[in-house]
Design an enzyme around this catalytic site. Structure first.
Site, PDB file in Angstrom:
ATOM      1  N   GLU A 115      41.836 -19.958  30.231  1.00  0.00           N
ATOM      2  CA  GLU A 115      40.582 -19.365  30.705  1.00  0.00           C
ATOM      3  C   GLU A 115      39.440 -19.894  29.844  1.00  0.00           C
ATOM      4  O   GLU A 115      39.669 -20.483  28.796  1.00  0.00           O
ATOM      5  CB  GLU A 115      40.646 -17.833  30.556  1.00  0.00           C
ATOM      6  CG  GLU A 115      41.707 -17.192  31.408  1.00  0.00           C
ATOM      7  CD  GLU A 115      42.112 -15.813  30.883  1.00  0.00           C
ATOM      8  OE1 GLU A 115      41.299 -15.159  30.204  1.00  0.00           O
ATOM      9  OE2 GLU A 115      43.247 -15.409  31.145  1.00  0.00           O
ATOM     10  N   LYS A 117      36.309 -19.141  27.295  1.00  0.00           N
ATOM     11  CA  LYS A 117      35.984 -18.073  26.330  1.00  0.00           C
ATOM     12  C   LYS A 117      34.501 -17.727  26.499  1.00  0.00           C
ATOM     13  O   LYS A 117      33.610 -18.451  26.058  1.00  0.00           O
ATOM     14  CB  LYS A 117      36.273 -18.513  24.900  1.00  0.00           C
ATOM     15  CG  LYS A 117      36.093 -17.348  23.930  1.00  0.00           C
ATOM     16  CD  LYS A 117      36.721 -17.634  22.594  1.00  0.00           C
ATOM     17  CE  LYS A 117      36.753 -16.395  21.707  1.00  0.00           C
ATOM     18  NZ  LYS A 117      35.465 -15.823  21.401  1.00  0.00           N
ATOM     19  N   ASP A 119      30.900 -16.019  26.179  1.00  0.00           N
ATOM     20  CA  ASP A 119      30.134 -15.590  25.016  1.00  0.00           C
ATOM     21  C   ASP A 119      29.315 -14.358  25.394  1.00  0.00           C
ATOM     22  O   ASP A 119      28.118 -14.412  25.600  1.00  0.00           O
ATOM     23  CB  ASP A 119      29.220 -16.731  24.562  1.00  0.00           C
ATOM     24  CG  ASP A 119      28.847 -16.587  23.111  1.00  0.00           C
ATOM     25  OD1 ASP A 119      29.381 -15.675  22.457  1.00  0.00           O
ATOM     26  OD2 ASP A 119      28.016 -17.380  22.640  1.00  0.00           O
ATOM     27  N   TYR A 246      33.302 -10.352  33.869  1.00  0.00           N
ATOM     28  CA  TYR A 246      34.469 -11.170  34.229  1.00  0.00           C
ATOM     29  C   TYR A 246      35.706 -10.583  33.562  1.00  0.00           C
ATOM     30  O   TYR A 246      35.682 -10.276  32.369  1.00  0.00           O
ATOM     31  CB  TYR A 246      34.281 -12.621  33.782  1.00  0.00           C
ATOM     32  CG  TYR A 246      33.325 -13.376  34.677  1.00  0.00           C
ATOM     33  CD1 TYR A 246      33.801 -14.152  35.728  1.00  0.00           C
ATOM     34  CD2 TYR A 246      31.950 -13.283  34.482  1.00  0.00           C
ATOM     35  CE1 TYR A 246      32.926 -14.837  36.565  1.00  0.00           C
ATOM     36  CE2 TYR A 246      31.064 -13.959  35.309  1.00  0.00           C
ATOM     37  CZ  TYR A 246      31.566 -14.730  36.350  1.00  0.00           C
ATOM     38  OH  TYR A 246      30.707 -15.394  37.178  1.00  0.00           O
ATOM     39  N   LYS A 336      38.275 -23.465  20.234  1.00  0.00           N
ATOM     40  CA  LYS A 336      36.814 -23.500  20.272  1.00  0.00           C
ATOM     41  C   LYS A 336      36.279 -24.885  20.615  1.00  0.00           C
ATOM     42  O   LYS A 336      36.885 -25.898  20.297  1.00  0.00           O
ATOM     43  CB  LYS A 336      36.241 -23.078  18.897  1.00  0.00           C
ATOM     44  CG  LYS A 336      36.605 -21.671  18.471  1.00  0.00           C
ATOM     45  CD  LYS A 336      36.002 -20.607  19.335  1.00  0.00           C
ATOM     46  CE  LYS A 336      34.700 -20.036  18.874  1.00  0.00           C
ATOM     47  NZ  LYS A 336      34.609 -19.389  17.613  1.00  0.00           N
ATOM     48  N   CYS A 430       5.621 -49.853   2.500  1.00  0.00           N
ATOM     49  CA  CYS A 430       6.706 -49.950   3.476  1.00  0.00           C
ATOM     50  C   CYS A 430       8.016 -50.202   2.731  1.00  0.00           C
ATOM     51  O   CYS A 430       8.090 -51.101   1.882  1.00  0.00           O
ATOM     52  CB  CYS A 430       6.414 -51.088   4.440  1.00  0.00           C
ATOM     53  SG  CYS A 430       7.808 -51.491   5.473  1.00  0.00           S
ATOM     54  N   CYS A 433       9.144 -54.092   3.750  1.00  0.00           N
ATOM     55  CA  CYS A 433       8.437 -55.303   3.328  1.00  0.00           C
ATOM     56  C   CYS A 433       7.520 -55.044   2.151  1.00  0.00           C
ATOM     57  O   CYS A 433       6.953 -55.971   1.582  1.00  0.00           O
ATOM     58  CB  CYS A 433       7.665 -55.907   4.490  1.00  0.00           C
ATOM     59  SG  CYS A 433       6.227 -54.936   4.930  1.00  0.00           S
ATOM     60  N   CYS A 448       3.261 -49.334   8.950  1.00  0.00           N
ATOM     61  CA  CYS A 448       3.250 -50.412   7.971  1.00  0.00           C
ATOM     62  C   CYS A 448       2.140 -51.375   8.384  1.00  0.00           C
ATOM     63  O   CYS A 448       2.032 -51.728   9.566  1.00  0.00           O
ATOM     64  CB  CYS A 448       4.604 -51.124   7.983  1.00  0.00           C
ATOM     65  SG  CYS A 448       4.581 -52.663   7.084  1.00  0.00           S
ATOM     66  N   CYS A 453       6.551 -56.870  10.245  1.00  0.00           N
ATOM     67  CA  CYS A 453       7.598 -56.246   9.446  1.00  0.00           C
ATOM     68  C   CYS A 453       8.914 -56.005  10.204  1.00  0.00           C
ATOM     69  O   CYS A 453       9.952 -56.502   9.813  1.00  0.00           O
ATOM     70  CB  CYS A 453       7.068 -54.947   8.868  1.00  0.00           C
ATOM     71  SG  CYS A 453       8.272 -54.101   7.868  1.00  0.00           S
TER      72      CYS A 453
END
Ligand code: IVH
Length: 703
Positions: A115, A117, A119, A246, A336, A430, A433, A448, A453
């Site tokens: 089935e 699970k 929540d 359910y 799970k 940067c 570079c 940059c 670059c």
């Protein structure tokens, strides 16, 4: 982590978990997801296992139950409402099956009913003489809260049980005796239904839209919505929240002598209760694992939130044999789904450069499994986002990876701070570079100032992995770009510290391909000196020049074993000495000379060395292997099956040199189909021309 640090972290974890558990179990409020709370609990559990002297009686790991609320009447549960033990992997599942088999002793094949699970909240419904008389929450499993009136607002809970037709019961395997017993239980006895009250995702979204419009507090998630609705003293509010129910079991149906759990669920449906049509009979664990995988990938299609699948041994006569241990039965288990939110620690923040030169901060994480993959990097987007989250290096954070969505930081847990947290700073230069970084006017993005670059970086990295250099399989320009974008690689040395866990979360990477790439890189850690020099991408240094340089430094007195030796050697060669090397002119010489003296480049060599890159020792050549020594080749025309790179590699292997122009110094011109002017020149100068067949013959290559 030392003992004192562990003790402090345990204290912090305990406080944080207790706070969230109180919110969740007692106040029905939630500030962080169950997944995130679970991962805090897991961390605490692991630390306590490592340091058992710090396990305190009040530790959240020592307590599992919630408290019944005072505002409702109490209902005793008989039989008790159990919990389920969790499994997280196929291995856990097979361990569970093996334990069950050991207890059953008889060598029988177990089959299962699976089935989803849900929540939501577990409920027990009492039907007396077929009429719904009392409904209660689970509470602590033995005593729950009487929420009958609120449950009566749920349309999917029948106020009286449906009386099944005899034919229907026969169809699900009932014999006459069972049919009569059941009908008399409905008419004059008691039937207890167990199942889950929940809020569908649709109702949750509609309600929240409505609440938002009305300026009311929105619900955190559907489970919260359901819990809040059921625990209302005013049933009208419950009714407005349109919950669903359910069923997953009929308690105390022993008298009916049902054979299977599947039969039990089908019976519940005939009694007028709602079951999930996705439930499935599975004849073995393989099928169970498939069921789990299917719903893990397709959970979004369901009307309600689920956090795993529940697997129950189908044969009910085995339930009493397997029995109960502590809080849960041995005959059922919750497998799970990978949590979509977990907690981890932000170890560092690095800056990744994008195609347009924008710099994006990337969080380096203590690797964690989330949503089924291990995540070690996460985008932090920009400084505004970092400020919004109030994120600091060394913070404990919650990260989320839902479905295929890229992982993100959802929240910081500031109460977990211990004082070693560091601000994430805007870089001045940067990281790739070294050029200046500017903030784009009116935007949050940083850029940059060097326009080339990103492109240059990609080209440099792809050059290193290319066929003529390191020839690393599976590391073409596309993958290289992917790694740069993910913040995993910014220079060639970074390739050698990649792990499978770094790669798995990336698109198009599965476990196998991640493993293959890491292996392919590791296989190329011992580098041919010439290829290594070529791979560095020094301006004007092509394959031939790299070969000349390799030969030159190999001829020095001292041995070349590692990258420090290479560095030392190049730093000891004077500019004039480089110019003296045949075929190397002053411009090329200067470029080489400068490269090995540039601080950035020296750092790169050191980093490569640190990451385990070595220089391969030359095998001594035998005569066959040295038959082209001193000979210069020029290749022209198409060589069909034989690729130019293969031909070049063979010539070099045999000690020969390759040149791109034909001169009187050329020894051989290898001419393929449609040779061009080089062929004419060879004829003109009287240089020996080899057909591709002749070439293959002398080199033993297959054409
Ligand atoms: S069977 C014998 N089946 O999970 C164990 N429980 O940790 C009785 N749950 O409190 C539960 N979906 O709220 C069972 N298909 C399902 C379920 C389910 C959700 C919840 C239930 C229970 C908890 C157990």
């Amino acid at each position: 982590m030392n003992k004192q640090e562990a003790k402090n972290r345990i204290e912090k974890l305990k406080k944080e978990i207790n706070h969230h558990r109180y919110l969740y179990h007692v106040l029905d409020r939630q500030e962080i997801s169950e997944g995130a709370l679970d991962s805090l609990k897991n961390e605490l559990f692991k630390l306590e296992q490592e340091y058992p002297e710090f396990i305190a009686a009040d530790s959240p790991t020592q307590r599992v139950e919630g408290k019944p609320l005072d505002k409702f009447g109490k209902v005793a549960h008989e039989p008790p409402m159990l919990s389920l033990f969790d499994a997280f992997s196929a291995q856990d599942m097979s361990d569970w099956e093996n334990r069950a088999k050991r207890i059953i002793k008889a060598q029988i094949a177990l089959d299962y009913y699976c089935e989803l699970k849900f929540d939501g909240l577990a409920m027990s419904l009492h039907y007396e003489k077929g009429i719904f008389t009392q409904g209660a929450t689970r509470g602590n499993g033995k005593v729950g809260e009487d929420v009958t009136n609120n449950l009566k607002t749920i349309e999917s809970i029948p106020l009286s049980l449906r009386i099944p037709h005899k034919e229907e019961l026969k169809k699900i395997g009932f014999d006459l005796g069972q049919i009569n017993k059941l009908l008399s239980a409905i008419k004059s006895g008691e039937i207890i239904i167990r199942g889950e009250a929940l809020m569908t995702k649709k109702v949750f979204n509609e309600l929240n839209k409505k609440y938002e419009k009305a300026g009311k507090k929105v619900l955190a998630n559907p489970r919260n919505g359901a819990a809040g609705s059921i625990r209302q003293l005013d049933s009208k509010i419950t009714a407005e929240r349109k919950l669903d129910f359910y069923v997953y079991g009929i308690a105390g149906a022993d008298d009916l002598k049902l054979q299977t759990h599947e039969q039990e669920i089908k019976l519940a449906k005939l009694l007028g209760l709602k079951i999930l049509e996705g439930n499935k009979y599975c004849k073995n664990l393989d099928e169970v694992n498939k069921f789990h995988r299917y719903w893990e990938e397709n959970r979004a299609k369901l009307l309600m939130e689920v956090d795993g699948v529940v697997i129950k041994v189908n044969n009910l006569s085995l339930w009493s044999v397997l029995g109960i241990v502590g809080k849960g039965p041995r005959y059922a288990i919750a497998y799970k789904f990978a949590a979509e939110q977990v907690t981890t620690v932000l170890k560092d923040a690095v800056w990744q450069i994008g195609r347009t030169g924008t710099l994006t901060p990337i969080g380096v994480l203590e690797p964690v499994r989330v949503g089924g993959v291990t995540v070690s990097h996460v985008t932090l987007h920009n400084m505004d986002e970092i400020e919004r989250l109030d994120l600091k290096i060394n913070d404990t954070i919650i990260i989320e990876r839902a479905g295929d969505v890229i992982p993100k930081v959802v929240q910081v847990l500031p109460k977990m701070r211990v004082g070693n947290e560091k601000e994430i700073l805007i870089p001045k230069n940067c990281p790739i570079c070294g050029s200046r970084v500017e903030r784009i006017l009116g935007e949050v993005a940083l850029r940059c100032t060097n326009k080339n670059c990103y492109a240059v970086t990609l080209r440099r990295l792809s050059h290193w992995t290319s066929k003529a250099a390191m020839d690393i399989e599976g590391l073409g320009p596309k993958v290289v770009e992917q790694l740069v974008k993910a913040g995993l690689v910014s220079d060639i040395a970074d390739f050698y510290s990649l792990s499978e866990d770094d790669l798995k979360p990336l698109e198009r990477f599965a476990d196998k391909s991640a493993e293959n790439l890491v292996k392919a890189i590791a296989a190329k850690k011992e580098l041919d000196l010439a290829r290594f020099i070529y791979g560095l991408g020094i301006r004007h240094v092509g394959e031939e020049t790299a070969l000349l340089l390799a030969e030159r430094i190999r001829n020095q007195e001292s041995e070349i074993r590692n990258l420090f030796d290479v560095l030392k050697m190049f730093q000891s060669i004077k500019l004039e000495q480089l110019e003296e090397i045949e075929d190397i002119g002053p411009i090329v010489a200067k470029s080489i000379y400068d490269w090995f003296r540039d601080k950035k480049d020296v750092e790169l060599l050191k980093k490569l060395e640190k990451n385990g890159v070595l220089i391969a020792q030359h095998a001594t050549r035998n005569t066959q292997q040295s038959k082209f020594i001193g000979k210069t080749f020029v290749l022209t025309g198409a060589l069909s099956d034989l690729t130019r790179n293969e031909a070049k590699a063979k010539i070099r292997e045999l000690g020969g040199k390759i040149s791109s122009t034909v001169s009187k110094n050329t020894d051989f011109v290898v001419a393929g189909e449609n040779p061009g002017s080089k062929y004419d020149k060879a004829i003109e100068l009287g240089v020996k021309v080899l057909s591709k067949e002749e070439f293959s013959k002398i080199t033993n290559l297959q054409v």
